[in-house]
Design a protein around this motif. Sequence first.
Motif, PDB file in Angstrom:
ATOM      1  N   ILE A 746      -9.203  17.960  43.592  1.00  0.00           N
ATOM      2  CA  ILE A 746      -9.271  19.329  43.057  1.00  0.00           C
ATOM      3  C   ILE A 746     -10.052  19.320  41.763  1.00  0.00           C
ATOM      4  N   GLN A 747     -11.101  20.104  41.732  1.00  0.00           N
ATOM      5  CA  GLN A 747     -11.921  20.228  40.538  1.00  0.00           C
ATOM      6  C   GLN A 747     -12.041  21.682  40.079  1.00  0.00           C
ATOM      7  N   LYS A 817      -0.384  26.329  41.949  1.00  0.00           N
ATOM      8  CA  LYS A 817       0.363  26.648  43.159  1.00  0.00           C
ATOM      9  C   LYS A 817       0.118  25.625  44.274  1.00  0.00           C
ATOM     10  N   CYS A 818      -1.129  25.272  44.583  1.00  0.00           N
ATOM     11  CA  CYS A 818      -1.394  24.311  45.661  1.00  0.00           C
ATOM     12  C   CYS A 818      -0.844  22.915  45.353  1.00  0.00           C
ATOM     13  N   PRO A 819      -1.043  22.332  44.166  1.00  0.00           N
ATOM     14  CA  PRO A 819      -0.417  21.023  43.880  1.00  0.00           C
ATOM     15  C   PRO A 819       1.090  21.064  43.974  1.00  0.00           C
ATOM     16  N   MET A 820       1.705  22.189  43.565  1.00  0.00           N
ATOM     17  CA  MET A 820       3.164  22.291  43.654  1.00  0.00           C
ATOM     18  C   MET A 820       3.613  22.304  45.104  1.00  0.00           C
ATOM     19  N   LEU A 838      -4.459  19.779  50.453  1.00  0.00           N
ATOM     20  CA  LEU A 838      -5.346  19.681  49.292  1.00  0.00           C
ATOM     21  C   LEU A 838      -6.810  19.576  49.716  1.00  0.00           C
ATOM     22  N   LEU A 839      -7.078  18.871  50.811  1.00  0.00           N
ATOM     23  CA  LEU A 839      -8.458  18.771  51.277  1.00  0.00           C
ATOM     24  C   LEU A 839      -8.996  20.119  51.760  1.00  0.00           C
ATOM     25  N   ARG A 840      -8.171  20.865  52.484  1.00  0.00           N
ATOM     26  CA  ARG A 840      -8.607  22.184  52.960  1.00  0.00           C
ATOM     27  C   ARG A 840      -8.845  23.138  51.784  1.00  0.00           C
ATOM     28  N   GLU A 841      -7.977  23.004  50.775  1.00  0.00           N
ATOM     29  CA  GLU A 841      -8.147  23.871  49.597  1.00  0.00           C
ATOM     30  C   GLU A 841      -9.460  23.548  48.877  1.00  0.00           C
ATOM     31  N   ALA A 842      -9.789  22.259  48.756  1.00  0.00           N
ATOM     32  CA  ALA A 842     -11.036  21.880  48.112  1.00  0.00           C
ATOM     33  C   ALA A 842     -12.244  22.335  48.922  1.00  0.00           C
TER      34      ALA A 842
END
Length: 855
Positions: A746-747, A817-820, A838-842
């Motif tokens: 995540i960046q 929210k996503c890391p939680m 996390l990959l889909r979010e990135a």
Amino acid sequence: MADPASQLTLSQENNLLNLLHEAAEELRGLLQPAKAREETDHRDSAGLHTRLFQILRMFYEVQTQRVCVLREVLCGTANTLTGLRMCSNLTHTFPDRETQEKTADVDASCGSHFFQDHVTDVILNVLEDVHVIVNQFSVMSKRLDNGIAFLTEISRESKPESCDISIWLGQHPADHLLANAQSTRLPDPVKCCTLDDRNKSEESSHEETKVDSPYKTMVTDCKNCLNMNVEVEEEKEGEEREKSRGRDCERLKHTLVTVGLADRARSSESPRVCYITAPSEVVNILTCEVVDGLSSLMVSGSEELVSTVLRIQNSSHVKCPFPLTIAVPFQASYRGNYREITVKVVDPEQRVSYVTPTSTEGFYGGQRGWFAVVWVYSLGVFGVLSRLKTESFTVPKTGLSHKLSVDSRICLDYLPGSFSAPVVAQVTVQPVDAFVLSSLKSKNDSYHAALTSTPLLYLSHPSTLKLRQPLTVILPCPPISEKRKAGEDTDRPTLISGTFSPQQIRFFFFKSCKEQLVVLGWIESRWKVLDKVSVKNLQNSLVCFELPESYERLIVLRLQSSVKSSYLTSLVEELEEAVKIFSVTVVLHHERLDPSSVVVATLPSRDVSVAVRELQALGYYGPPEPSSELSMREGEQLLLRFSGNITCNDPIGNEQMDSHIITFHNQRRNRLFLRLKEVDPFGNYSSLHYKCVTSLFKVTKGQLVWNGDRAAMSKDCPLEEPVCRLPLTLPKSARTVCQPMSVKVIQHSQTDPPSDELLSWLCDELTEDDAALLVMSLHLRRSAVQIARLRSPHSLSKQAFHMLTAWRRGLPSSSPKCPMLAHCLTRAGRPDLARELLLREAAHYKMEERKPRET
């Protein structure tokens, strides 16, 4: 066998000896003082010595041929006797133990087995002496050849008068001849005699002598004795050279060499485990392998293993020229008068034979040590054993008074006419330690009356001949110890207040009762008290008694009071078994620098302190503490099993991966090195160590069978209760915790809520259990969960979607929210979904960034 035409008859040999005597007399004349030599004729001294050496060499060749014929006959006889002995041992196999004991009893009763072994040993000893004689003849022949070459060279280069033979005769003959020997081929003896004779005839024309030279007569007699024709020899000289070259090649081909063999399973640079002396073409085809897994089956009775167990076999189809000389290294911690060293051989058909070593020490591999050197006539499994000495002797009709070599205090006196024919008797002495008797007394109160005992005497006579006259036996039986007597004298009881204490009553009872000596004999397969045999005390702690008939086993007990016969027989039975049992302690220690590496050692209890110091010197320390004392026999095994959170891989390759085997031998180092490993790295979470319990099960030799290269436990013999348990711990090592992938992936802004599409995908992947655990991790209100169930009662994915949207609405805008959500998925047991989330979010953020640039 040599050609009969080349051998000397008795008369020819006598003539040869006469010529040798005449040459020696002339040599003695040469060594006279100077004045005496001036009166004698000037003779060719070098030629005289040359002829003398030639006659000696011929004589030695004839004798060597005869000794070689004797050696061939003895070798054939030894092979025949060895074959008969191996055939008699057909039933002596390891699996059938009862048959082996019955066969041994029959052989002992008949005496034929002992007679055959005695004859074989005598033949082998004589054969060894003949080998020594042949080697000495070979050395003599080489020295004479060197002397002939030296004298021939002198006679060619200088005149006979200028050679002062006394100069080099004053030195050591062998050293001088070996230092001055030439590399040229030695001349033919008869040809040298002829050349010297021609020189003599030429010199005699210049000298004024009235008597013919005695050398002409000597040469003529030599030709007549050997039936040799000079002309025929000159014609066949070429043929003889070819034959000589062929014999030299054959001799070099069969030259004996000593080669050290290493374990075949290891590298060729590993230490040598044995040494073999054989022809050069044989040692290259022999292989050696260490098979210590068979050590339990290599011992029986009172035998103790003192070496590694080796399997020597032929790796090709080339026939081995027996006998072979094999030297096996060993290390015996106890070598008393009662025990001897022997080599046990088991052939591929599991037939057992014992070979007495020709020597027990030697120089092999560049160092001197203990080596059991034997001559063998078959290959197989070899092991060096320490066993009780068995002494055999012949009892003639005229009687015999025999003192044993193992203990001169033991004497057997046979009266004249004891047997109707000469018999071969066999005696074995088993010493009885006072500590063994004390330990039995401490376990059973019925044995307290026994004070001391004599050694166990195993006496064997042929069962076909009965004893006609009484046999007198003298055995050592130690009296009550002087320390105990001194203690009794100083602790004399005194009357206190008119009463006696229990100790005082026992003292009076002991003093009032006189010592008794009781003889027990083995007859009809059981021990029996010989009430009719009277025992007398002799000087120097000896007892004497007469036997009206022969018994296979004998023992005398010194008692302080009368004891029932049943108690005495049971005491002797337990005593006979106790001398074969050892007190053993098990030690389990960790390596200091590597706690996962441990060593397990089975040690005699008397050597525990010394062995623990040796292990500490190697870097192994406790805990746990050594185990309590165990009772084990020679060759019994201990099977280890780990129960708990620790295990290790089996180096031997057993079928059960949680079991390990260690074999006990009284005179060997019994160590097992293991590598421990935890079963569950998250187990024993409340402790700093992984824990388990090591259970030790005893496996007797009766439960073992021969299985390839190791002794395996029979399937028909289940394990009993463990004889010992040892707690075992393994310290935990620091673990590296892997961080979530969100830190690297995540960046973008982590405060943006996950999209409905991402939540819908996540809900489709969740199961009912995953959804329940996720709800607990998200800490949702009960009302939100009930509303989601009411809105979609028949769809689990829709219920989860409503719950996640309610959770998303309740979060503050600044929270990630996503890391939680990924952390909650990990706690719920689905780290794979957390990573994918996390990959889909990135990937979603990357697509959002590309859209403005394209427009």
